[in-house]
Motif scaffolding. Sequence first.
Motif, mmCIF file in Angstrom:
data_model
loop_
_atom_site.group_PDB
_atom_site.id
_atom_site.type_symbol
_atom_site.label_atom_id
_atom_site.label_comp_id
_atom_site.label_asym_id
_atom_site.label_seq_id
_atom_site.Cartn_x
_atom_site.Cartn_y
_atom_site.Cartn_z
ATOM 1 N N ASN A 1 79.598 27.001 -26.027
ATOM 2 C CA ASN A 1 79.809 25.711 -26.827
ATOM 3 C C ASN A 1 81.249 25.122 -26.225
ATOM 4 O OD1 ASN A 1 77.582 25.597 -28.324
ATOM 5 N ND2 ASN A 1 78.554 27.118 -29.785
ATOM 6 N N ALA A 2 82.226 26.107 -25.772
ATOM 7 C CA ALA A 2 83.540 25.625 -25.518
ATOM 8 C C ALA A 2 83.291 24.796 -23.997
ATOM 9 C CB ALA A 2 84.440 26.880 -25.101
ATOM 10 N N LYS A 3 82.470 25.225 -23.324
ATOM 11 C CA LYS A 3 81.981 24.342 -22.150
ATOM 12 C C LYS A 3 80.929 23.303 -22.162
ATOM 13 C CE LYS A 3 83.412 28.380 -19.098
ATOM 14 N NZ LYS A 3 83.006 29.300 -17.949
ATOM 15 N N ASN A 4 80.444 23.270 -23.288
ATOM 16 C CA ASN A 4 79.390 22.126 -23.637
ATOM 17 C C ASN A 4 78.209 22.259 -22.579
ATOM 18 O OD1 ASN A 4 80.552 20.811 -25.641
ATOM 19 N ND2 ASN A 4 81.585 19.140 -24.405
ATOM 20 N N THR A 5 77.756 23.649 -22.591
ATOM 21 C CA THR A 5 76.893 23.955 -21.408
ATOM 22 C C THR A 5 75.918 24.947 -22.207
ATOM 23 O OG1 THR A 5 78.672 23.776 -19.470
ATOM 24 C CG2 THR A 5 76.712 25.119 -19.079
ATOM 25 N N VAL A 6 74.745 24.449 -21.518
ATOM 26 C CA VAL A 6 73.429 25.402 -21.746
ATOM 27 C C VAL A 6 73.102 25.930 -20.655
ATOM 28 C CG1 VAL A 6 71.874 23.248 -21.526
ATOM 29 C CG2 VAL A 6 71.314 25.534 -23.123
ATOM 30 N N TYR A 7 72.428 27.060 -20.824
ATOM 31 C CA TYR A 7 71.973 27.954 -19.444
ATOM 32 C C TYR A 7 70.486 28.528 -19.708
ATOM 33 C CZ TYR A 7 76.847 28.395 -18.640
ATOM 34 O OH TYR A 7 78.209 28.232 -18.508
ATOM 35 N N LEU A 8 69.597 28.454 -18.710
ATOM 36 C CA LEU A 8 68.354 29.241 -18.711
ATOM 37 C C LEU A 8 68.175 29.905 -17.751
ATOM 38 C CD1 LEU A 8 65.491 28.883 -20.510
ATOM 39 C CD2 LEU A 8 64.720 27.254 -18.409
ATOM 40 N N VAL B 1 59.673 20.277 -12.401
ATOM 41 C CA VAL B 1 61.197 19.666 -12.680
ATOM 42 C C VAL B 1 61.499 20.080 -13.977
ATOM 43 C CG1 VAL B 1 62.524 17.644 -12.587
ATOM 44 C CG2 VAL B 1 60.734 17.796 -11.012
ATOM 45 N N TYR B 2 63.021 20.552 -14.039
ATOM 46 C CA TYR B 2 63.072 21.077 -15.268
ATOM 47 C C TYR B 2 64.494 20.238 -15.635
ATOM 48 C CZ TYR B 2 60.753 25.384 -15.157
ATOM 49 O OH TYR B 2 59.815 26.259 -15.163
ATOM 50 N N TYR B 3 64.224 19.785 -17.044
ATOM 51 C CA TYR B 3 65.195 18.763 -17.458
ATOM 52 C C TYR B 3 65.951 19.488 -18.685
ATOM 53 C CZ TYR B 3 62.681 15.150 -15.190
ATOM 54 O OH TYR B 3 61.768 14.605 -14.088
ATOM 55 N N CYS B 4 67.306 19.076 -18.968
ATOM 56 C CA CYS B 4 68.024 19.525 -20.205
ATOM 57 C C CYS B 4 68.208 18.496 -20.864
ATOM 58 C CB CYS B 4 69.383 20.327 -19.760
ATOM 59 S SG CYS B 4 70.624 19.188 -19.051
#
Length: 121
Positions: free
Chosen positions: A73-80, A92-95
């Motif tokens: 959350n501090a980086k506004n980033t999501v991972y997979l 094709v992968y979309y976030c």
Amino acid sequence: QVQLVESGGGLVQSGGSLRLSCAASGRIFSIGSMGWYRQAPGKQRELVAGITSSSSTNYADSVKGRFTISRDNAKNTVYLQMNSLKPEDTAVYYCNADAQRTLYGTRQVYWGQGTQVTVSS
């Protein structure tokens, strides 16, 4: 505006691993749920995994036990994190992210441009 930029896609052999990242930037007050979707040629876009702001997760049955979604959350980033990849994971992968730009603004869903994942047999 809110921009989502994915990275980490590529070509990998069956059984291999990849880690996708998606960073949100721009004018952001808060981000709620984030997720990963995929679209294979000739198929509809489908949900792969989702994560709420409190880090509750859900997965498509086809990826349970192989993929892990997480967020910073501090980086506004999501991972997979994708392990034990199969040729049928090729897509094709979309976030996406449910974001609020200002304190009194409304929530909107934003999408990234997509990143190609190809799994060879």
